[in-house]
Design a protein around this motif. Structure first.
Motif, short mmCIF file in Angstrom:
data_model
loop_
_atom_site.label_atom_id
_atom_site.label_comp_id
_atom_site.label_asym_id
_atom_site.label_seq_id
_atom_site.Cartn_x
_atom_site.Cartn_y
_atom_site.Cartn_z
N THR A 45 70.92 70.80 0.04
CA THR A 45 72.25 71.18 -0.25
C THR A 45 72.17 71.78 -1.94
OG1 THR A 45 73.40 69.87 1.45
CG2 THR A 45 74.70 70.99 -0.46
N LEU A 46 71.76 70.87 -2.61
CA LEU A 46 71.78 71.09 -4.04
C LEU A 46 70.86 72.27 -4.54
CD1 LEU A 46 71.86 67.51 -5.46
CD2 LEU A 46 73.73 69.08 -4.95
N LEU A 47 69.77 72.32 -3.63
CA LEU A 47 69.01 73.52 -3.92
C LEU A 47 69.66 74.92 -3.74
CD1 LEU A 47 65.33 72.40 -2.65
CD2 LEU A 47 65.88 73.18 -5.07
N THR A 48 70.58 74.90 -2.57
CA THR A 48 71.17 76.20 -2.36
C THR A 48 72.02 76.43 -3.41
OG1 THR A 48 71.06 75.64 0.09
CG2 THR A 48 72.77 77.10 -0.70
N ILE A 49 72.95 75.52 -3.92
CA ILE A 49 73.59 75.77 -5.31
C ILE A 49 72.69 76.33 -6.60
CG2 ILE A 49 75.33 74.70 -6.81
CD1 ILE A 49 75.84 72.68 -4.61
N ALA A 50 71.49 75.67 -6.44
CA ALA A 50 70.76 76.00 -7.70
C ALA A 50 70.31 77.54 -7.46
CB ALA A 50 69.38 75.21 -7.60
N ALA A 53 66.30 68.76 -6.71
CA ALA A 53 66.95 70.31 -6.93
C ALA A 53 66.35 70.59 -8.37
CB ALA A 53 68.36 70.22 -6.87
N LEU A 54 66.51 69.78 -9.43
CA LEU A 54 66.38 70.09 -10.92
C LEU A 54 64.95 70.43 -11.02
CD1 LEU A 54 68.02 70.08 -13.48
CD2 LEU A 54 67.21 67.72 -13.99
N GLN A 55 64.15 69.57 -10.25
CA GLN A 55 62.50 70.13 -10.42
C GLN A 55 62.12 71.59 -10.12
OE1 GLN A 55 60.22 68.55 -12.27
NE2 GLN A 55 61.08 66.79 -12.80
N THR A 56 62.90 71.88 -8.93
CA THR A 56 62.43 72.99 -8.36
C THR A 56 63.11 74.09 -9.15
OG1 THR A 56 62.63 72.02 -6.11
CG2 THR A 56 62.77 74.50 -6.14
N ALA A 57 64.25 73.96 -9.61
CA ALA A 57 65.06 74.99 -10.43
C ALA A 57 64.34 75.05 -11.84
CB ALA A 57 66.45 74.84 -10.46
N GLY A 58 64.02 73.85 -12.08
CA GLY A 58 63.20 74.01 -13.42
C GLY A 58 61.82 74.69 -13.31
N ALA A 96 72.10 83.77 -13.55
CA ALA A 96 72.81 83.42 -14.87
C ALA A 96 71.72 82.40 -15.66
CB ALA A 96 74.05 82.66 -14.49
N ASP A 97 71.03 81.63 -15.14
CA ASP A 97 70.03 80.96 -15.75
C ASP A 97 69.10 81.69 -16.43
OD1 ASP A 97 69.37 78.23 -16.73
OD2 ASP A 97 68.29 77.58 -15.07
N GLY A 98 68.50 82.59 -15.69
CA GLY A 98 67.38 83.39 -16.48
C GLY A 98 67.93 84.46 -17.41
N VAL A 99 69.22 84.80 -17.29
CA VAL A 99 69.73 85.84 -18.29
C VAL A 99 70.04 84.99 -19.52
CG1 VAL A 99 71.78 87.13 -18.88
CG2 VAL A 99 70.59 87.74 -16.46
N GLN A 100 70.62 83.82 -19.50
CA GLN A 100 70.97 83.27 -20.70
C GLN A 100 69.65 82.60 -21.42
OE1 GLN A 100 70.76 79.86 -21.51
NE2 GLN A 100 69.50 79.15 -19.79
N ALA A 101 68.67 82.31 -20.79
CA ALA A 101 67.41 82.12 -21.28
C ALA A 101 66.66 83.20 -22.02
CB ALA A 101 66.39 81.34 -20.37
N VAL A 102 66.67 84.25 -21.49
CA VAL A 102 66.08 85.52 -21.96
C VAL A 102 66.99 85.87 -23.37
CG1 VAL A 102 65.08 87.74 -21.75
CG2 VAL A 102 64.78 85.99 -20.04
N LEU A 112 64.81 82.91 -2.41
CA LEU A 112 63.82 82.01 -2.04
C LEU A 112 64.39 80.67 -1.75
CD1 LEU A 112 61.01 81.03 -1.20
CD2 LEU A 112 60.75 80.83 -3.49
N LEU A 113 65.37 80.30 -2.74
CA LEU A 113 65.76 78.77 -2.86
C LEU A 113 66.84 78.78 -1.78
CD1 LEU A 113 66.16 77.87 -6.72
CD2 LEU A 113 64.12 77.15 -4.80
N VAL A 114 67.68 79.77 -1.71
CA VAL A 114 68.70 79.88 -0.53
C VAL A 114 68.15 79.88 0.94
CG1 VAL A 114 70.50 81.22 0.57
CG2 VAL A 114 70.46 80.95 -1.93
N VAL A 115 66.92 80.42 1.13
CA VAL A 115 66.47 80.54 2.45
C VAL A 115 65.63 79.37 2.98
CG1 VAL A 115 64.80 81.75 3.85
CG2 VAL A 115 66.18 82.92 2.59
N ALA A 116 64.98 78.78 1.72
CA ALA A 116 63.88 77.68 2.11
C ALA A 116 64.15 76.45 1.48
CB ALA A 116 62.37 78.15 1.62
N SER A 117 65.41 76.03 1.17
CA SER A 117 65.90 74.93 0.55
C SER A 117 65.44 73.56 1.30
CB SER A 117 67.33 74.67 0.34
OG SER A 117 68.18 75.08 1.52
#
Length: 472
Positions: free
Chosen positions: A380-385, A296-301, A391-397, A351-356
């Motif tokens: 399951t963790l990918l769905t949460i990701a 999950a972390l590598q994919t979200a990363g 939120a992750d994208g907005v805080q980064a930018v 994409l992550l929710v559909v193809a986890s």
């Protein structure tokens, strides 16, 4: 804003022109980030094919690696806003920005000096990674494998920090392409070396997880050398002579690097630390939980690399306008970048929710007895990701835009509040007290990211609006 016809030609609205300029700078930066993340992803996939234990050990090692690297990397990232504002000052009328080339050279050298100085304690800690992980309650065989991996991998750290500083210089110059080309070559080199050194070929014996660490170190060294070579051959970039008289530190610039860089380091440590702490907590649930966390972390990363690139472009664009004393343009640059990052992350969330499930299965070898369990939990963790992508994208930018204004201390405090005041306590409570296990930890991480995103947006709105009003 309406388009205004000038001489029969319709001029694009300012926000649309800014979007074009931001995208032109952001896409090579984002692809460079993806290339660098792909180096770690390559190790993750190859170690997953080696065994679930190797993947779990590599994940523990990577989390410790990034936590320890926060301090030197923060000072390396400080080069970005410093150099962007120095270049922007060159636009000031009446010679007010005179000497901006020298200021950029001094800033880049000082960022390198600060990063290298902070690398020494970081590398010392990584050398003793195995006892550190044992003290954190990790299983002895996983701690031993992780220590072996890090003792090889850590020799590439000076090259990696040097690459980050040079990439910040190129972003400030709005010339990000050389870093992209070099990073792309680094992926191919690391992939080939990692496969050869981990599994072996012909009569060459495989080195297992040690080979993955050696491959990463060699790839980082090659990338720094390649980027320095490309810059030296470029007529514009070569004239800066960034490494000329490198042995002479500039104390004034070093102080500025430290003032900007340490809060960036703190913010990175807080964010990396919360995911690293989650990985450590996953270790208490066993190798399957750690492997699922890695998936999950590598994919979200990987998806995070795009808004991170947009945030780096925001640092350069906002810094350029701030240095040139154009606050309205700086505010517009930041808001446009935030909108672009949010739009991309909405798409990746779907994409992550559909193809986890298929994504999770792709990380693990079919012959491993624990692969099915790790893939199911990873999905399951990918769905949460996917749910916390926006939120992750907005805080980064938003954080990148704030760096363009050289605002780094308050964002660090906001990160502390969101990640550690909310995210980790909620995650631990859900994992153990509520009985949700690894899933509960990731729900807590999602809550922390959402909190940070809202706080960063509020901070950016206050600073950019106030600066624009003052410049009106």
């Amino acid at each position: 804003m309406q388009a205004h016809p000038i001489g029969g030609i319709t001029r694009r609205p300012a926000w649309l022109a800014e979007a074009g300029a931001t995208l032109a700078l952001a896409w090579p930066l984002a692809l460079t980030n993806l290339s660098q993340h792909a180096l770690a992803l390559t190790d993750t996939v190859i170690l997953g094919w080696l065994s679930t234990e190797a993947l779990a050990a590599g994940t523990l090692a990577a989390n410790l690696y990034w936590a320890v690297m926060a301090a030197p990397l923060g000072t390396a990232f400080a080069a970005g806003p410093m150099l962007a504002q120095a270049r922007g000052a060159g636009r000031l009328p009446g010679g007010a920005g005179r000497g901006w080339v020298r200021q950029m050279r001094r800033g880049a050298r000082s960022a390198l000096w600060a990063a290298l100085a902070l690398l020494l304690p970081s590398m010392l800690l990584l050398w003793f990674a195995e006892p550190v992980l044992l003290a954190l309650g990790q299983q002895p065989h996983l701690a031993a494998l992780a220590g072996t991996y890090l003792r090889a991998m850590m020799w590439g750290l000076p090259s990696f920090c040097g690459f980050i500083v040079l990439r910040g210089f190129l972003a400030a110059m709005e010339r990000p392409a050389p870093a992209l080309w070099v990073a792309g070559g680094g992926i191919l080199l690391n992939g080939a070396l990692c496969w050869l050194l981990v599994f072996g070929a012909l009569s060459w014996p495989g080195l297992g997880i040690l080979g993955a660490g050696i491959a990463s170190a060699l790839a980082n060294a090659a990338m720094l050398g390649g980027l320095l070579g490309l810059m030296a051959r470029d007529r514009v970039l070569g004239r800066f002579r960034l490494l000329g008289r490198f042995w002479r530190p500039d104390l004034a610039k070093l102080a500025e690097v430290v003032r900007l860089g340490l809060p960036i380091s703190g913010s990175m440590l807080l964010e990396i630390g919360v995911f690293s702490a989650a990985a450590i907590a996953m270790g208490w649930f066993g190798a399957v939980a750690v492997a699922a966390h890695a998936i999950a972390l590598q994919t979200a990363g990987m998806t995070f690399m795009i808004p991170l690139g947009i945030g780096q472009a925001a640092t350069a664009r906002v810094g350029l306008f701030a240095g040139a004393a154009e606050p309205r343009a700086a505010a517009r640059a930041g808001w446009v970048a935030i909108g672009l990052g949010a739009g991309f992350m909405l798409a990746t969330a779907l994409l992550l929710v559909v193809a986890s499930a298929p994504i999770a299965r792709g990380f693990l070898g079919a012959g491993d007895a624990e692969a099915a369990a790790a893939a199911a939990l990873g999905a399951t963790l990918l769905t949460i990701a996917g749910i916390f992508q926006l939120a992750d994208g907005v805080q980064a930018v938003a954080a990148g835009a704030l760096r363009g204004l050289k605002d780094t201390r308050v964002p660090m405090l906001l990160a502390a509040l969101g990640y550690w005041g909310l995210g980790m306590p909620v995650g631990l409570l859900l994992a153990w007290q509520a009985g949700f296990g690894p899933v509960g930890l990731w729900i807590g991480l999602a809550a922390g990211l959402g909190c940070v995103a809202l706080l960063m947006l509020r901070r950016w709105r206050g600073l950019s609006g106030g600066a624009a009003a003052a410049g009106a």
